[in-house]
Design a protein around this motif. Structure first.
Motif, PDB file in Angstrom:
ATOM      1  N   LYS A   1       5.315   6.334   1.092  1.00  0.00           N
ATOM      2  CA  LYS A   1       6.075   5.165   1.260  1.00  0.00           C
ATOM      3  C   LYS A   1       5.098   4.074   1.198  1.00  0.00           C
ATOM      4  O   LYS A   1       4.080   4.070   1.559  1.00  0.00           O
ATOM      5  CB  LYS A   1       6.579   5.392   2.786  1.00  0.00           C
ATOM      6  CG  LYS A   1       7.553   6.589   2.745  1.00  0.00           C
ATOM      7  CD  LYS A   1       8.581   6.352   3.798  1.00  0.00           C
ATOM      8  CE  LYS A   1       9.760   7.534   3.818  1.00  0.00           C
ATOM      9  NZ  LYS A   1       9.652   7.989   5.102  1.00  0.00           N
ATOM     10  N   GLU A   2       5.654   2.831   1.101  1.00  0.00           N
ATOM     11  CA  GLU A   2       5.126   1.621   0.913  1.00  0.00           C
ATOM     12  C   GLU A   2       4.966   0.816   2.332  1.00  0.00           C
ATOM     13  O   GLU A   2       5.926   0.786   2.882  1.00  0.00           O
ATOM     14  CB  GLU A   2       5.658   0.628  -0.179  1.00  0.00           C
ATOM     15  CG  GLU A   2       4.690  -0.552  -0.450  1.00  0.00           C
ATOM     16  CD  GLU A   2       5.413  -1.667  -1.460  1.00  0.00           C
ATOM     17  OE1 GLU A   2       6.404  -1.227  -1.658  1.00  0.00           O
ATOM     18  OE2 GLU A   2       4.675  -2.496  -1.689  1.00  0.00           O
ATOM     19  N   SER A   3       3.856   0.323   2.576  1.00  0.00           N
ATOM     20  CA  SER A   3       3.679  -0.465   4.000  1.00  0.00           C
ATOM     21  C   SER A   3       2.779  -1.564   3.483  1.00  0.00           C
ATOM     22  O   SER A   3       2.213  -1.589   2.427  1.00  0.00           O
ATOM     23  CB  SER A   3       3.451   0.219   5.025  1.00  0.00           C
ATOM     24  OG  SER A   3       2.290   1.134   4.465  1.00  0.00           O
TER      25      SER A   3
ATOM     26  N   PRO B   1      -6.551   2.607  -2.848  1.00  0.00           N
ATOM     27  CA  PRO B   1      -8.145   3.002  -2.295  1.00  0.00           C
ATOM     28  C   PRO B   1      -9.021   3.180  -3.644  1.00  0.00           C
ATOM     29  O   PRO B   1     -10.204   3.363  -3.674  1.00  0.00           O
ATOM     30  CB  PRO B   1      -7.827   4.049  -1.439  1.00  0.00           C
ATOM     31  CG  PRO B   1      -6.501   3.784  -0.983  1.00  0.00           C
ATOM     32  CD  PRO B   1      -5.517   3.252  -2.070  1.00  0.00           C
TER      33      PRO B   1
ATOM     34  N   CYS C   1       1.049   5.117   0.785  1.00  0.00           N
ATOM     35  CA  CYS C   1       0.482   6.020   1.531  1.00  0.00           C
ATOM     36  C   CYS C   1       0.357   7.179   0.694  1.00  0.00           C
ATOM     37  O   CYS C   1       1.308   7.767   0.230  1.00  0.00           O
ATOM     38  CB  CYS C   1       1.124   6.301   2.860  1.00  0.00           C
ATOM     39  SG  CYS C   1       0.345   7.803   3.687  1.00  0.00           S
ATOM     40  N   PRO C   2      -1.021   7.799   0.407  1.00  0.00           N
ATOM     41  CA  PRO C   2      -1.051   9.017  -0.039  1.00  0.00           C
ATOM     42  C   PRO C   2      -0.416  10.191   0.131  1.00  0.00           C
ATOM     43  O   PRO C   2      -0.197  10.839  -0.672  1.00  0.00           O
ATOM     44  CB  PRO C   2      -2.662   9.116  -0.340  1.00  0.00           C
ATOM     45  CG  PRO C   2      -3.049   8.428   0.680  1.00  0.00           C
ATOM     46  CD  PRO C   2      -2.177   7.296   1.201  1.00  0.00           C
ATOM     47  N   LYS C   3       0.017  10.301   1.761  1.00  0.00           N
ATOM     48  CA  LYS C   3       0.448  11.467   2.082  1.00  0.00           C
ATOM     49  C   LYS C   3       2.073  11.390   1.836  1.00  0.00           C
ATOM     50  O   LYS C   3       2.637  12.349   1.196  1.00  0.00           O
ATOM     51  CB  LYS C   3       0.194  11.652   3.445  1.00  0.00           C
ATOM     52  CG  LYS C   3       0.799  13.019   4.114  1.00  0.00           C
ATOM     53  CD  LYS C   3       0.017  12.967   5.395  1.00  0.00           C
ATOM     54  CE  LYS C   3       0.775  14.302   6.060  1.00  0.00           C
ATOM     55  NZ  LYS C   3       0.618  14.284   7.662  1.00  0.00           N
ATOM     56  N   CYS C   4       2.618  10.335   2.282  1.00  0.00           N
ATOM     57  CA  CYS C   4       4.078  10.352   2.268  1.00  0.00           C
ATOM     58  C   CYS C   4       4.822   9.709   1.290  1.00  0.00           C
ATOM     59  O   CYS C   4       5.875   9.323   1.039  1.00  0.00           O
ATOM     60  CB  CYS C   4       4.654   9.640   3.864  1.00  0.00           C
ATOM     61  SG  CYS C   4       4.417   8.086   3.987  1.00  0.00           S
TER      62      CYS C   4
ATOM     63  N   PHE D   1       0.860  -1.137  -0.102  1.00  0.00           N
ATOM     64  CA  PHE D   1       0.024   0.012   0.075  1.00  0.00           C
ATOM     65  C   PHE D   1       0.906   1.211  -0.092  1.00  0.00           C
ATOM     66  O   PHE D   1       1.668   1.334   0.832  1.00  0.00           O
ATOM     67  CB  PHE D   1      -1.073  -0.187   1.280  1.00  0.00           C
ATOM     68  CG  PHE D   1      -1.623   1.235   1.506  1.00  0.00           C
ATOM     69  CD1 PHE D   1      -1.205   2.155   2.558  1.00  0.00           C
ATOM     70  CD2 PHE D   1      -2.604   1.655   0.644  1.00  0.00           C
ATOM     71  CE1 PHE D   1      -1.984   3.312   2.816  1.00  0.00           C
ATOM     72  CE2 PHE D   1      -3.263   2.988   0.930  1.00  0.00           C
ATOM     73  CZ  PHE D   1      -2.913   3.691   1.937  1.00  0.00           C
TER      74      PHE D   1
END
Lengths: 323, 292
Positions: free
Chosen positions: B240-242, B271, B235-238, B233
């Motif tokens: 980075k993948e998690s 999303p 993150c739309p903000k940073c 995933f």
């Protein structure tokens, strides 16, 4: 189909909760396990009945894979997670010869096993029996409700995720509950949001608001949200029975997550869920032999799905014999 | 054969009509006479019907909620981008039909013509069939036992006028039960190209998917490969993948190595479900499918 039930193996169970969802993968098994642990944490004796015959997830979630089902004088002994016998389980997962074995059965055979799980498992005295179900509105659900009806299940907890495609299926599940006369205790919305471990931004990965809207639409209580999995918090499969399940992060002060749900169920006397604490005397050892009441030596029952008529092979000391 | 005893041994078993549980069943005489052991005539009818369908692909997963319907829909759309290919999408999830919603076809109705049921066309070259089109309200629940669901699937395969089709994609419900056995049985004579199995990276999915792979092997259904969905995933903000569903036991990659099935690819959890990304991904799937 049969007459009034005899005082069978569920006579000592005070409340029965079915955890349902029309949709797959919303977290029914996770919610069932978390609820059972929360109720246990509140001092209740809990049983978990896993009637998902094709995809039994409960044994792994509680670190109980590979455990054997033994016979006692009142039938099959459920698998206990701890010496206090405060949590007991039954799942088809315990009856398979190999964990990857597929249970490829049509409806009638599944119905027969579910009936046996209800009538032939010696659940004993329980405050709550949590019944985890597969997705859908079919054989397993009808069989479970028919078998449990004489015992007046407390009701159904319906799990959804926020997005429209889940809500669409779960609406049908609510219709199923109405048609079968099953009281819906409330809707739980799972996977409500994901908090990025890098920047702590919470994103609604599966859209938002669906659970609450669904509850309003159906006129049933909305019991609350459970957050998304916190990455990295799930440890590898452990030997301890509870630790396979840390999907809900530690609950802060106040009512959130499964603490809120169990509080709603237990009423004003409930205690809140804190980070899941291990039972005081953790289970250890690969094969648990049930306590008082077991006749004779350990007998291991294994259900062997085969093409012909159902075969329940009884293995004593490793050798198999058909019955 | 709708009202069967709970422990029915099965109409095609050696004990059919003869077992203790058969007493009192209205079909006892039929089963005892061996009629259950003869092949269903619908299988030949379906074989005839499927002569105009070049490729048949099942989308399976032992686990629910991994994205079978999403994948099926996007695969169908991806393949249908070529206007010269005719695509059919069949949803045999009778209890939880998601395809109409995913394809934006909610509220559509099925029409009957002289040559059978007409699928709902979302594009000129993409026809869809689902039990969702037969329900009058989004709250209608399909509370059917196995035999009735099997009957519906038989009708979908035999009575829908698919016409000339290059690819028939069949979206299935989770599990290894009536629907799966029926679709494999009814298409037995018509040759299924294979199954694409969807999973998510975490072990609770993989353990069900291993069962599905074993099911495929048991019923001799070729496995085209496995797709790992919701894998990572951003993150739309940073940015980075998690991993929302951490592959603590090696994810689909290790499972595919262990079970010797191809890993077709990984799809991230977006999303917004980026259509563009999916179509690009599906181009490569299409190549895999054509070559297999």
């Amino acid at each position: 189909m049969e007459g009034a039930a005899e005082p069978g193996n569920l006579a000592g169970v005070r409340h029965i909760i079915l955890v349902l969802s029309g949709k797959g993968g919303v977290g029914k098994s996770t919610v069932s396990t978390e609820l059972a642990l929360a109720l246990r944490h509140a001092g209740k004796k809990v049983g978990i009945l896993d009637v998902d015959l094709c995809g039994p997830s409960i044994p792994r979630m509680l670190g109980a894979q590979g455990r054997a089902v033994h016979q006692c004088d009142r039938g099959w002994a459920p698998v206990f997670l701890d010496r206090e016998q405060s949590i007991s389980l039954m799942s088809v997962g315990f009856l398979l010869e190999k964990p990857d074995e597929a249970v490829v059965w049509r409806g009638p055979k599944k119905n027969a096993l579910i009936k046996q799980f209800v009538s032939d498992v010696a659940w004993g005295e329980l405050d709550y029996l949590v019944v985890d179900t597969p997705p859908g509105t079919s054989d397993e659900h009808m069989a479970a409700i028919e078998a449990l009806r004489p015992y007046q299940p407390l009701g159904a907890l319906v799990v959804t995720t926020p997005q429209a495609v889940s809500v669409g299926d779960v609406r049908r599940e609510l219709t199923f509950c109405r048609k079968t006369g099953l009281r819906v205790m409330g809707v739980v919305e799972n996977m409500s949001g994901f908090t990025c471990p890098h920047c702590a931004e919470c994103t609604s990965v599966f859209s938002r608001g669906g659970g609450e809207e669904l509850a309003q639409l159906a006129g049933v209580p909305f019991l609350g949200e459970c957050p998304e999995l916190v990455p990295g918090s799930r440890p590898p499969v452990p030997s301890l029975p509870w630790a396979g399940l840390t999907s809900v992060p530690p609950v802060p002060e106040g009512e959130e997550g499964m603490g809120a749900v169990s509080s709603s169920l237990l009423g004003p006397h409930a205690t809140l869920l804190r980070p899941v604490a291990p039972p005081p005397t953790p289970f250890s050892g690969p094969s648990w032999v049930a306590g008082p009441g077991l006749l004779g030596g350990p007998r291991v029952w294994r259900w062997k799905p085969s093409g012909s008529a159902s075969v329940l092979s009884m293995a004593t000391g490793g050798s198999g014999a058909s019955s | 054969m709708e009202e069967v005893p709970h422990d029915c041994p099965g109409a095609d078993s050696a004990q059919a009509g003869r077992g203790a549980s058969c007493q009192g069943c209205p079909n006892q005489r039929l089963c005892a006479s061996g009629a259950g052991a003869t092949p269903d005539p619908a299988i030949e009818e379906i074989k005839e019907k499927m002569k105009t369908v070049k490729h048949k692909i099942l989308v399976l997963s032992g686990k629910g909620g991994v994205g079978k319907s999403t994948f099926s829909a996007h695969l169908a759309r991806g393949l249908a981008e070529d206007e010269n290919t005719q695509i059919a999408l069949l949803d045999i999830d009778i209890c939880g039909p998601s395809i109409p919603k995913i394809m934006g076809l909610e509220g559509e109705q099925v029409h009957q013509s002289g040559s059978g049921w007409s699928p709902v066309y979302v594009e000129d070259n993409l026809g869809v069939m689902s039990v969702g089109f037969l329900l009058s309200s989004p709250d209608d629940a399909v509370i059917w036992r196995g035999p009735k669901k099997n009957g519906m699937i038989k009708q979908f395969l035999r009575d829908v006028d698919w016409g000339e089709v290059d690819y028939l994609i069949v979206d299935t419900p989770p599990g290894t039960s009536d629907e799966h056995l029926s679709v494999v049985q009814y298409l037995a004579a018509a040759h299924i190209d294979g199954a694409v199995i969807i999973t998510t990276p975490q072990e609770v999915s993989l353990q069900d998917v291993r069962k599905e792979i074993n099911f495929c092997r048991k019923v001799k259904l070729p496995i085209i490969g496995v797709v790992e969905n919701m894998s990572g995933f951003i993150c739309p903000k940073c940015k980075k993948e998690s991993q929302i569903f951490p592959p603590t036991t090696g994810g689909a990659e290790l499972m595919c190595q262990d079970l010797e099935v191809p890993l077709l690819g990984r799809v991230p959890l977006d999303p917004l479900i980026g259509i563009q990304e999916f179509c690009n991904l599906h181009q490569s799937k299409e190549e895999n499918l054509i070559s297999s």
